[in-house]
Design a protein around this motif. Structure first.
Motif, PDB file in Angstrom:
ATOM      1  N   LEU A 267      -0.756  13.641  11.147  1.00 48.57           N
ATOM      2  CA  LEU A 267      -0.449  12.031  10.520  1.00 48.57           C
ATOM      3  C   LEU A 267      -1.238  11.584   9.297  1.00 48.57           C
ATOM      4  CD1 LEU A 267      -1.228  10.825  14.270  1.00 48.57           C
ATOM      5  CD2 LEU A 267       0.786  11.401  13.132  1.00 48.57           C
ATOM      6  N   LYS A 268      -0.481  12.092   8.419  1.00 48.49           N
ATOM      7  CA  LYS A 268      -1.036  11.935   6.946  1.00 48.49           C
ATOM      8  C   LYS A 268      -0.592  10.565   6.256  1.00 48.49           C
ATOM      9  CE  LYS A 268      -1.084  16.978   6.238  1.00 48.49           C
ATOM     10  NZ  LYS A 268      -0.876  17.830   5.668  1.00 48.49           N
ATOM     11  N   ARG A 269       0.580   9.916   6.852  1.00 49.19           N
ATOM     12  CA  ARG A 269       1.052   8.832   5.883  1.00 49.19           C
ATOM     13  C   ARG A 269       1.159   7.932   7.153  1.00 49.19           C
ATOM     14  NH1 ARG A 269       6.820  10.448   4.373  1.00 49.19           N
ATOM     15  NH2 ARG A 269       6.775  11.294   6.571  1.00 49.19           N
TER      16      ARG A 269
ATOM     17  N   GLN B 183      12.757  11.080   2.573  1.00 48.80           N
ATOM     18  CA  GLN B 183      11.267  11.089   2.567  1.00 48.80           C
ATOM     19  C   GLN B 183      10.468  10.858   3.452  1.00 48.80           C
ATOM     20  OE1 GLN B 183       9.433  12.963   0.169  1.00 48.80           O
ATOM     21  NE2 GLN B 183      11.594  13.809  -0.376  1.00 48.80           N
ATOM     22  N   ARG B 184      10.938   9.695   4.167  1.00 53.77           N
ATOM     23  CA  ARG B 184      10.577   8.878   5.200  1.00 53.77           C
ATOM     24  C   ARG B 184      10.347   9.802   6.616  1.00 53.77           C
ATOM     25  NH1 ARG B 184      13.460   3.446   7.162  1.00 53.77           N
ATOM     26  NH2 ARG B 184      11.919   2.465   5.490  1.00 53.77           N
ATOM     27  N   TRP B 185      11.550  10.433   6.865  1.00 53.39           N
ATOM     28  CA  TRP B 185      11.479  11.226   7.946  1.00 53.39           C
ATOM     29  C   TRP B 185      10.877  12.506   7.906  1.00 53.39           C
ATOM     30  CZ3 TRP B 185      12.521  10.436  12.892  1.00 53.39           C
ATOM     31  CH2 TRP B 185      12.956   8.854  13.294  1.00 53.39           C
ATOM     32  N   LEU B 186      11.187  13.415   6.840  1.00 57.77           N
ATOM     33  CA  LEU B 186      10.753  14.698   6.732  1.00 57.77           C
ATOM     34  C   LEU B 186       9.515  14.710   5.661  1.00 57.77           C
ATOM     35  CD1 LEU B 186      14.371  16.311   6.369  1.00 57.77           C
ATOM     36  CD2 LEU B 186      13.013  15.875   8.571  1.00 57.77           C
ATOM     37  N   GLY B 187       9.524  13.947   4.440  1.00 58.56           N
ATOM     38  CA  GLY B 187       8.200  14.311   3.804  1.00 58.56           C
ATOM     39  C   GLY B 187       8.620  15.625   2.941  1.00 58.56           C
ATOM     40  N   THR B 188       7.559  16.392   3.131  1.00 59.80           N
ATOM     41  CA  THR B 188       7.557  17.711   2.580  1.00 59.80           C
ATOM     42  C   THR B 188       8.299  18.902   3.628  1.00 59.80           C
ATOM     43  OG1 THR B 188       5.417  18.204   3.680  1.00 59.80           O
ATOM     44  CG2 THR B 188       5.151  17.464   1.502  1.00 59.80           C
ATOM     45  N   LYS B 189       8.590  18.473   4.627  1.00 66.04           N
ATOM     46  CA  LYS B 189       9.137  19.320   5.468  1.00 66.04           C
ATOM     47  C   LYS B 189      10.722  19.574   5.039  1.00 66.04           C
ATOM     48  CE  LYS B 189       6.722  17.873   9.635  1.00 66.04           C
ATOM     49  NZ  LYS B 189       7.067  17.378  11.167  1.00 66.04           N
TER      50      LYS B 189
ATOM     51  N   LEU C 261      20.411  11.866  10.905  1.00 62.35           N
ATOM     52  CA  LEU C 261      20.812  11.282   9.533  1.00 62.35           C
ATOM     53  C   LEU C 261      19.877  12.092   8.512  1.00 62.35           C
ATOM     54  CD1 LEU C 261      22.986  10.151   7.851  1.00 62.35           C
ATOM     55  CD2 LEU C 261      21.635   7.896   7.971  1.00 62.35           C
ATOM     56  N   ALA C 262      18.706  11.892   8.680  1.00 61.15           N
ATOM     57  CA  ALA C 262      17.584  12.506   7.837  1.00 61.15           C
ATOM     58  C   ALA C 262      17.787  14.011   7.607  1.00 61.15           C
ATOM     59  CB  ALA C 262      16.353  12.266   8.212  1.00 61.15           C
ATOM     60  N   GLN C 263      18.059  14.890   8.695  1.00 57.58           N
ATOM     61  CA  GLN C 263      18.235  16.290   8.741  1.00 57.58           C
ATOM     62  C   GLN C 263      19.631  16.620   8.038  1.00 57.58           C
ATOM     63  OE1 GLN C 263      19.877  18.267  12.036  1.00 57.58           O
ATOM     64  NE2 GLN C 263      18.020  19.538  12.152  1.00 57.58           N
ATOM     65  N   GLN C 264      20.706  15.898   8.338  1.00 60.37           N
ATOM     66  CA  GLN C 264      21.864  16.153   7.740  1.00 60.37           C
ATOM     67  C   GLN C 264      21.868  15.980   6.174  1.00 60.37           C
ATOM     68  OE1 GLN C 264      24.721  17.800   9.314  1.00 60.37           O
ATOM     69  NE2 GLN C 264      23.012  17.888  10.469  1.00 60.37           N
ATOM     70  N   LEU C 265      21.048  14.772   5.790  1.00 62.54           N
ATOM     71  CA  LEU C 265      21.064  14.649   4.467  1.00 62.54           C
ATOM     72  C   LEU C 265      20.400  15.471   3.578  1.00 62.54           C
ATOM     73  CD1 LEU C 265      20.312  10.714   4.515  1.00 62.54           C
ATOM     74  CD2 LEU C 265      22.420  11.554   3.436  1.00 62.54           C
ATOM     75  N   SER C 266      19.191  15.934   4.463  1.00 62.46           N
ATOM     76  CA  SER C 266      18.298  17.164   3.543  1.00 62.46           C
ATOM     77  C   SER C 266      18.953  18.338   3.588  1.00 62.46           C
ATOM     78  CB  SER C 266      17.136  17.242   4.619  1.00 62.46           C
ATOM     79  OG  SER C 266      16.206  18.354   3.872  1.00 62.46           O
ATOM     80  N   GLN C 267      19.895  18.653   4.702  1.00 58.23           N
ATOM     81  CA  GLN C 267      20.589  19.822   4.803  1.00 58.23           C
ATOM     82  C   GLN C 267      21.517  19.777   3.254  1.00 58.23           C
ATOM     83  OE1 GLN C 267      20.141  22.657   6.332  1.00 58.23           O
ATOM     84  NE2 GLN C 267      19.709  22.143   8.538  1.00 58.23           N
TER      85      GLN C 267
ATOM     86  N   MET D 207       1.022  -1.119  -0.009  1.00 59.27           N
ATOM     87  CA  MET D 207       0.057   0.131   0.026  1.00 59.27           C
ATOM     88  C   MET D 207       0.638   1.266   0.050  1.00 59.27           C
ATOM     89  SD  MET D 207      -3.018   1.116   2.627  1.00 59.27           S
ATOM     90  CE  MET D 207      -3.981  -0.379   2.163  1.00 59.27           C
ATOM     91  N   PRO D 208       0.619   2.233  -0.827  1.00 61.54           N
ATOM     92  CA  PRO D 208       1.364   3.336  -0.954  1.00 61.54           C
ATOM     93  C   PRO D 208       1.365   4.195   0.475  1.00 61.54           C
ATOM     94  CG  PRO D 208      -0.548   3.874  -2.106  1.00 61.54           C
ATOM     95  CD  PRO D 208      -0.588   2.413  -1.771  1.00 61.54           C
ATOM     96  N   GLU D 209       2.500   4.720   0.868  1.00 64.75           N
ATOM     97  CA  GLU D 209       2.684   5.620   2.088  1.00 64.75           C
ATOM     98  C   GLU D 209       1.782   6.610   2.239  1.00 64.75           C
ATOM     99  OE1 GLU D 209       4.087   4.106   4.464  1.00 64.75           O
ATOM    100  OE2 GLU D 209       6.230   4.496   4.645  1.00 64.75           O
ATOM    101  N   SER D 210       1.232   7.448   0.999  1.00 66.79           N
ATOM    102  CA  SER D 210       0.499   8.496   1.050  1.00 66.79           C
ATOM    103  C   SER D 210      -0.996   8.020   1.516  1.00 66.79           C
ATOM    104  CB  SER D 210       0.514   9.034  -0.274  1.00 66.79           C
ATOM    105  OG  SER D 210       0.003   7.951  -1.146  1.00 66.79           O
ATOM    106  N   SER D 211      -1.214   6.856   1.433  1.00 67.87           N
ATOM    107  CA  SER D 211      -2.724   6.375   2.016  1.00 67.87           C
ATOM    108  C   SER D 211      -2.835   6.635   3.276  1.00 67.87           C
ATOM    109  CB  SER D 211      -2.705   5.036   1.475  1.00 67.87           C
ATOM    110  OG  SER D 211      -4.257   4.452   1.728  1.00 67.87           O
ATOM    111  N   LEU D 212      -4.274   7.239   3.490  1.00 67.62           N
ATOM    112  CA  LEU D 212      -4.740   7.352   4.977  1.00 67.62           C
ATOM    113  C   LEU D 212      -5.594   6.380   5.348  1.00 67.62           C
ATOM    114  CD1 LEU D 212      -3.884   9.192   7.436  1.00 67.62           C
ATOM    115  CD2 LEU D 212      -5.668  10.777   6.611  1.00 67.62           C
ATOM    116  N   SER D 213      -6.276   5.636   4.445  1.00 64.52           N
ATOM    117  CA  SER D 213      -7.266   4.586   4.827  1.00 64.52           C
ATOM    118  C   SER D 213      -6.701   3.740   5.950  1.00 64.52           C
ATOM    119  CB  SER D 213      -7.631   3.929   3.589  1.00 64.52           C
ATOM    120  OG  SER D 213      -6.732   3.023   3.126  1.00 64.52           O
ATOM    121  N   ILE D 214      -7.440   3.812   6.878  1.00 64.90           N
ATOM    122  CA  ILE D 214      -6.932   2.882   7.982  1.00 64.90           C
ATOM    123  C   ILE D 214      -7.726   1.548   8.191  1.00 64.90           C
ATOM    124  CG2 ILE D 214      -6.405   2.880  10.543  1.00 64.90           C
ATOM    125  CD1 ILE D 214      -6.092   5.661  10.201  1.00 64.90           C
TER     126      ILE D 214
END
Length: 722
Positions: free
Chosen positions: A39-41, A710-716, A237-243, A1-8
């Motif tokens: 909590l969108k994903r 993408q896992r940790w920050l998404g659009t952030k 690590l996610a923050q440093q990668l994004s920077q 199931m795609p990560e963007s789905s919110l159906s629970i």
């Protein structure tokens, strides 16, 4: 199931579960609340970790209970009645066979009363208290007795009104089961970060959502458990990668190379005209900025310096390099008062050199605004100074090449990105429509950035530091004074005014608040006016006391400020609108009322409004404990730091310790803290590991790096581009 789905899909719901979740469309009310919580994903749900835990894995007999224990008991209801003394309440007596406990409810519903009827067997969990009448629990959590006890601690999640814990627990469990949690750490590198290397991400999350009852609660709550260490390593690590991704992406963009020129240039003429010599720090930082601007990639530099270190003149010199090359420059400040301070100073320096400066603010008259817009679009105005009005759609630059943002943390991400988007194709590049330029970006802050914060949140920036104050700045003595000695402070003001000095008195509010019983600026203005007039004696010329606050009309604020700058006003009673930008060398005393209500950085900024002349200067921090016997710990720490040091870098370090990075940064991330789990004060070793790991991972395993971000920050991750 795609990560963007919110159906629970709820996992193994109990037979009596009353909570259900609709399919993808339409969204029900609970799904909307989940989205409000961010909590969108599925991964968002998996990373929504508990605030605390409840132990429902065991039943405690009342005879074994201790005062103050949080326990779960099971027994039969032997009495249940509603009483009205001293107020309406439901009293339920529960007998577990070893003793009796009274359950007390001040708020209850008919269905609760029915569930707690005599003869029912229930489980009750709460804090048990002893007394003359035996054991009691106030508002315990109750449910029918029977069934197997859980084998893990029960999580209590951050939630919001209308979102029951039961629903949230099932939603998180469902998201955790579906989330794609395969390892994204670079192969072979887990051994470098023991002991959490032994935990996979899925193992760590499953444990933290449902820890076993034998775990040390201290290690869970202080985030020192290996499962927490794994999550913090992942997050950093996610923050440093994004920077790093942001920095490398910017290196691919184009910017106009603004080469410093020799000869009779604006830059040389401004240097010659300045009535003071640059400090060594200003010269060094000016060289760093000029070197960046000469490149054909956008500068992205943060200029930090303590209060009064001379950032404005550095910015002005950078602007002249830009204008010498035939381009426009824009300076944006967060408030009209600060923008006007910059405008006046820059005009006084640049107008004699033939530079036209446009002024742009939201409260401008239509005609003046129209004229300013025309000057900007035609290129007549080489420098544009203003507030957020500078980034509005109607503002069109002919060829913007340098954007300067003062007090950058007070602007949102979208606002800073909007200013950068104002660049256009400039002189000599008319055929390069396919590659529009990005402007060079110089951000300024008077709040020095602690090293760990710069390593983490500002890793994508080049940082220049003004660590030297100009000569002539007098040391400021800081006194922390109880409100009970207010009269002595007023006498000190009289003495300063008698010597021809000027005084600031800063108040936190301009009107009374029932929640915060603080003396307002209007009353303080009247009090000081009366006290100073009495001191002067009958027939003496009145001592002018000004009043300045944010609700005053703009013209009135300007007039009050102009009178103080000109020396006509002896005392200025103000809210924090004078926090930055005001330069009155004759002001030698700053009084901050209810200083315990102010942040440390704000107090340091206010203190920096004095000590700008040759006279000895002081800052008095008036505090009040209200009805409490003493100040709270955080307030005491702030005032102690102010009394002990004038060093803005030390102030910033202590401020970070007290408030944490989210509050310290303010609007840099649009109010959304980028680090939820890691703590810069305690996780420096993990941060250093992440800094070293990020470039290697991005170079050798770019697909894993992108997946991790993408896992940790998404659009952030977009926040870091500003």
């Amino acid at each position: 199931m795609p990560e963007s789905s919110l159906s629970i899909t709820l996992i193994e719901p109990k037979a009596d579960a009353k909570v259900s979740v609709a399919a993808p469309a339409p969204k029900n009310a609970m799904q909307k609340l989940l989205e409000k919580l961010g909590l969108k994903r599925d991964i968002d749900l998996a990373l929504h970790l508990p605030l605390r835990y409840e132990d429902e894995t065991r039943i405690t007999r009342l005879r074994d209970a201790r005062e103050g224990d949080m326990i779960q008991i099971e027994g039969e209801v032997v009495e249940s009645e509603v009483v009205y003394k001293p107020r309406r309440q439901l009293l339920v007596k529960l007998d577990d066979g070893s003793d009796v406990c009274t359950l007390r409810f001040f708020n209850f519903y008919p269905n609760q009363q029915k569930a707690l009827s005599v003869g029912n067997r229930i489980r009750a969990r709460g804090e048990v208290r002893g007394g003359f009448l035996g054991w009691t629990m106030l508002h315990p959590h109750c449910k029918p007795a029977g069934g197997d006890l859980p084998t893990a601690l029960t999580p209590v999640y951050p939630t919001m009104a209308g979102m029951p814990q039961a629903y949230l627990r099932k939603a998180v469990l469902s998201g955790l089961a579906r989330a794609e949690l395969s390892d994204t750490f670079a192969p072979g590198d887990l051994s470098q970060i023991n002991p959490h290397a032994l935990w996979t991400l899925r193992q760590a999350l499953q444990f933290l959502h449902h820890p076993t009852p034998d775990v040390s609660l201290d290690t869970l709550m202080d985030h020192s458990h290996p499962a927490w260490q794994r999550l913090k390593a992942e997050e950093l690590l996610a923050q440093q990668l994004s920077q790093l991704q942001s920095r490398r992406a910017r290196a691919e963009l184009r910017a106009p190379p603004l080469q410093g020129k020799v000869g009779d240039t604006l830059h040389a003429r401004l240097l010659a005209a300045l009535p003071f010599a640059l400090t060594g720090a200003q010269q060094r930082v000016g060289f760093e900025i000029a070197k960046d601007m000469a490149r054909n990639v956008p500068m992205h530099r943060l200029l930090q310096g303590d209060v009064g270190a001379g950032k404005t003149v550095v910015a002005a010199l950078a602007a002249t390099i830009c204008m010498d090359a035939g381009w426009q420059c824009a300076l944006m400040a967060p408030t009209e008062i600060l923008a006007e301070q910059h405008f006046r100073k820059l005009v006084s320096w640049l107008e004699p050199l033939g530079i036209t400066t446009a002024w742009l603010i939201g409260s401008q008259k239509t005609k003046a605004r129209r004229e300013a817009l025309a000057m900007i679009e035609s290129g007549e105005a080489k420098l544009v100074v203003g507030t957020h009005a500078v980034i509005q759609d109607k503002v069109r630059f002919q060829n913007l090449a340098l954007a300067i943002i003062d007090e950058q943390h007070r602007f949102g991400v979208a606002q800073r990105l909007a200013l950068r988007s104002k660049a256009s194709v400039g002189p000599g590049h008319g055929d390069d429509k396919a590659h529009p330029f990005e402007p060079h970006l110089l951000m300024m802050t008077a709040t020095p950035i602690p090293r760990t914060l710069a390593m983490s949140y500002y890793a994508d920036l080049d940082v220049s530091t003004l660590d030297e104050l100009p000569p002539g700045r007098t040391p400021i003595v800081t006194k922390v004074v109880n409100e009970a000695r207010r009269g002595e402070v007023v006498q000190r003001i009289r003495a300063q005014v008698a010597e021809g000095r000027q005084v600031y008195w800063v108040c936190p509010l301009i009107e009374e608040s029932e929640a915060l019983d603080l003396t307002n600026a209007t009353e303080t203005h009247a009090e000081l006016s009366h006290a100073l007039q009495q001191a002067a004696g009958p027939g003496a010329a009145p001592v002018q006391v000004g009043l300045l606050h944010s609700r005053m009309p703009t013209d009135e604020k300007k007039a009050v400020m102009a009178d103080f700058v000109a020396g006509k006003t002896a005392v200025l009673v103000s809210t924090t609108v004078i926090e930055v930008g005001v330069d009155v060398p004759n002001a030698s005393l700053m009084v901050v009322e209810h200083a315990e209500r102010f942040g440390l950085s704000q107090l340091h900024q206010l203190r920096g409004r004095v000590g700008r002349g040759a006279a000895a200067s002081a800052c008095v921090l008036l505090y009040s404990t209200g009805d409490a016997p003493r100040l709270g710990e955080a307030a005491r720490e702030r005032l102690r730091a102010m009394a002990e040091t004038n060093d803005g870098f030390e102030i910033a370090r202590r401020d970070l310790e007290i408030r944490g990075p989210g509050e310290f940064l303010g609007a840099r991330q649009s109010g959304d803290a980028m680090l939820r789990f890691a703590d810069l004060a305690t996780d420096a070793a993990l941060l250093e590991w992440a800094r070293q790991e990020a470039p290697m991972m991005l170079d050798r395993y770019p697909h894993l790096a992108e997946k991790h971000v993408q896992r940790w920050l998404g659009t952030k991750a977009e926040f870091l581009k500003a």
